[in-house]
Design an enzyme around this catalytic site. Structure first.
Site, PDB file in Angstrom:
ATOM      1  N   ARG A 122       0.810  -1.224   0.000  1.00  0.00           N
ATOM      2  CA  ARG A 122       0.000   0.000   0.000  1.00  0.00           C
ATOM      3  C   ARG A 122       0.845   1.277   0.000  1.00  0.00           C
ATOM      4  O   ARG A 122       0.530   2.229  -0.710  1.00  0.00           O
ATOM      5  CB  ARG A 122      -0.879  -0.021   1.260  1.00  0.00           C
TER       6      ARG A 122
ATOM      7  N   ARG B 206     -13.171  -1.436  -1.084  1.00  0.00           N
ATOM      8  CA  ARG B 206     -12.707  -1.167   0.277  1.00  0.00           C
ATOM      9  C   ARG B 206     -13.769  -0.530   1.189  1.00  0.00           C
ATOM     10  O   ARG B 206     -13.902  -0.943   2.339  1.00  0.00           O
ATOM     11  CB  ARG B 206     -11.426  -0.302   0.258  1.00  0.00           C
TER      12      ARG B 206
ATOM     13  N   CYS C  96     -26.646  -3.701  -7.084  1.00  0.00           N
ATOM     14  CA  CYS C  96     -27.837  -4.005  -6.283  1.00  0.00           C
ATOM     15  C   CYS C  96     -27.483  -4.532  -4.901  1.00  0.00           C
ATOM     16  O   CYS C  96     -27.702  -5.720  -4.598  1.00  0.00           O
ATOM     17  CB  CYS C  96     -28.692  -5.015  -7.036  1.00  0.00           C
TER      18      CYS C  96
HETATM   19  N1  LLP Z   1       3.340  -9.089   3.066  1.00  0.00           N
HETATM   20  C1  LLP Z   1       2.350  -9.947   3.367  1.00  0.00           C
HETATM   21  C2  LLP Z   1       2.673 -11.300   3.810  1.00  0.00           C
HETATM   22  C3  LLP Z   1       1.006  -9.527   3.265  1.00  0.00           C
HETATM   23  O1  LLP Z   1       0.030 -10.371   3.566  1.00  0.00           O
HETATM   24  C4  LLP Z   1       0.713  -8.191   2.849  1.00  0.00           C
HETATM   25  C5  LLP Z   1      -0.673  -7.730   2.721  1.00  0.00           C
HETATM   26  C6  LLP Z   1       1.788  -7.350   2.539  1.00  0.00           C
HETATM   27  C7  LLP Z   1       3.087  -7.827   2.675  1.00  0.00           C
HETATM   28  C8  LLP Z   1       1.582  -5.942   2.084  1.00  0.00           C
HETATM   29  O2  LLP Z   1       0.931  -5.188   3.051  1.00  0.00           O
HETATM   30  P1  LLP Z   1       0.732  -3.598   2.829  1.00  0.00           P
HETATM   31  O3  LLP Z   1       2.107  -2.967   2.858  1.00  0.00           O
HETATM   32  O4  LLP Z   1       0.081  -3.405   1.533  1.00  0.00           O
HETATM   33  O5  LLP Z   1      -0.117  -3.196   3.971  1.00  0.00           O
HETATM   34  N2  LLP Z   1      -7.181  -5.509   1.047  1.00  0.00           N
HETATM   35  C9  LLP Z   1      -6.779  -4.838   2.271  1.00  0.00           C
HETATM   36  C10 LLP Z   1      -5.317  -5.061   2.588  1.00  0.00           C
HETATM   37  C11 LLP Z   1      -4.918  -6.531   2.656  1.00  0.00           C
HETATM   38  C12 LLP Z   1      -3.461  -6.739   2.938  1.00  0.00           C
HETATM   39  C13 LLP Z   1      -3.076  -8.164   2.749  1.00  0.00           C
HETATM   40  N3  LLP Z   1      -1.687  -8.452   2.985  1.00  0.00           N
HETATM   41  C14 LLP Z   1      -7.144  -3.360   2.160  1.00  0.00           C
HETATM   42  O6  LLP Z   1      -7.676  -2.954   1.137  1.00  0.00           O
HETATM   43  O7  LLP Z   1      -6.933  -2.600   3.103  1.00  0.00           O
END
Ligand code: LLP
Length: 432
Positions: A293, A329, A359
């Site tokens: 992110r 989200r 819907c």
């Molecule tokens: N590494 C692992 C093992 C992970 O499971 C994830 C994210 C990341 C790295 C990266 O995390 P980030 O830096 O993006 O926070 N769909 C959700 C977020 C799900 C994150 C899943 N794992 C949302 O829209 O907030």
């Protein structure tokens, strides 16, 4: 009704000038006109700056590299985006055979790939071993044994790391918290040493690392330090037993500002973690970071057009052509995304719920937003670069939107809009 004013997030690639919103040097309205809506728009400048800030923070003042960035492509796996990061020097964190195929398609070095995920299939493990990935991050003893079986069949060695579930509270949304003992992720803290002992005895397994990932959209450093301390205790114990760990993978999860959040400064964040690693006597370990992110979230917006304004007794609705199908989200996590009119108007401001045509009552994109808009106007939903397009669906037989990358004055289609017929081309009706 008065609504709370939430500040806009800091955006490197998008800005408002004299009442018009731009992606780098192109008015967003021009992009909507040329490519239609709903439309994902990314800024190459914003991606590049976010990556470079992260990468710089991994190098000390004497120029020595202290950690490596492996972009978690689940946040946004468009080939153009991962190709940009690859060219900037990133490795990748993958969670499926599909993501492995994407990484190999852009020519990523297999030795820059770590393969995570709680349920890798034998097929996916085979693909990862055949590709020669740097490491498979293992999430259970059953999976460890499966990897050993697959490697035996392939007559190769399997480099592995065990994902520790450190049982710390990342203080984020429960759906994106992963380091608590009641989460499905990782190996329970008290079982990790035994799992390593078993790994060290398995014929085809090479123990190379240890990893953890405690959640996503984390805006304080404290839970990382708690997890790190617990992981380093394990590394020390393993060393005593003659099991050498070469790399330490601290996962991703660093939050971004969607408006009100205040994530730590990236340099302070990495310094705090990396200094702790060094202070505990583990400065020799290679450190892997897996941001998703924080590299793409604020580098993308979703453009949408207002279809109808629908006043109501309790609520006014602004019905737009994007929906939970494009940006899930809000529906899934009640996530907040700032929403701005692409061109400033001199019409009366009204407070609306911004909703899509799907819907479902859960199909909303923003609640109680005060906006001066008319039907036909364009809105930009900000901070949509991460977990936006990748979580899009075809529910209600809606084609997925196009994706555009802007670089200065130029715009490139990096994914064409789907056609309706594409959506059912692989379906068949029963023979009569
Ligand atoms: N590494 C692992 C093992 C992970 O499971 C994830 C994210 C990341 C790295 C990266 O995390 P980030 O830096 O993006 O926070 N769909 C959700 C977020 C799900 C994150 C899943 N794992 C949302 O829209 O907030």
């Amino acid at each position: 009704m008065t609504t709370k004013v939430i500040p806009l997030p800091d955006l490197a690639g998008f800005s408002e000038r004299d009442g018009y919103w731009y992606a780098e040097e192109i008015p967003l309205a021009d992009l909507a006109k040329e490519f239609g809506t709903p439309l994902y728009v990314y800024s190459k400048k914003a991606l590049t700056e976010a990556y470079q800030a992260y990468d710089r923070a991994c190098v000390d003042s004497a120029g020595k590299r202290r950690a490596r960035v492996h972009y978690a492509m689940k946040a946004n796996s468009n080939l153009a985006i991962i190709d940009c990061f690859k060219k900037l020097g990133a490795g990748f964190d993958l969670v499926s055979g599909g993501e492995l195929a994407r990484a190999l398609t852009v020519g990523a070095d297999p030795k820059s790939l770590v393969f995570a995920g709680v349920g890798k299939s034998a097929n996916e493990i085979t693909q990862a071993l055949q590709a020669g990935v740097k490491c498979i991050n293992v999430e259970s003893i059953a999976e460890l044994r499966q990897i050993n079986r697959v490697a035996t069949k392939l007559q190769c060695r399997a480099p592995i790391s065990l994902r520790v579930n450190p049982d710390v509270d990342a203080q984020t949304h429960p759906y994106i918290s992963t380091g608590l003992k009641d989460n499905k992720f990782g190996i329970a803290y008290h079982e990790v040493l035994n799992a390593y002992r078993e790994a060290a005895l398995l014929s085809q397994i090479d123990v190379v690392g240890i990893d953890c990932h405690i959640g996503s959209q984390i805006t304080t450093t404290a839970p990382y330090l708690d997890a790190l301390d617990k992981v380093l205790e394990l590394v020390a114990q393993l060393k005593k037993e003659g099991i050498e760990i070469h790399h330490l993978d601290l996962g991703g999860g660093l939050g971004i500002s969607y408006g009100e959040d205040h994530p730590p400064d990236i340099t302070e964040f990495t310094n705090t973690l990396l200094n702790r690693v060094a202070d505990r006597g583990f400065g020799h370990l290679d450190v892997v970071l897996e941001p998703g992110r924080s590299l793409v979230g604020n580098a993308g917006v979703l453009l949408t057009q207002v279809e109808y304004l629908k006043p109501g007794a309790e609520k006014n609705f602004c019905i737009v052509d994007a929906a939970m199908t494009e940006l899930m989200r809000p529906a899934l996590y009640e996530a907040y995304h700032a929403i701005v009119p692409v061109e400033t108007r001199t019409v009366k401001s009204t407070t609306y719920d911004i909703v899509g045509p799907v819907c479902e009552s859960g199909d909303w994109l923003g609640r109680d937003r005060t906006l001066a808009i008319e039907e036909g106007d364009l809105l930009a939903i900000l901070s949509a670069g991460a977990y936006g397009f990748v979580m899009a669906s075809n529910y209600n037989t809606r084609p997925k939107p196009a994706e555009i990358m802007v670089d200065g004055k130029n715009a490139f289609v990096i994914r064409a809009r789907e056609n309706i017929t594409d959506l059912f081309v692989s379906e068949s009706i029963l023979p009569s």
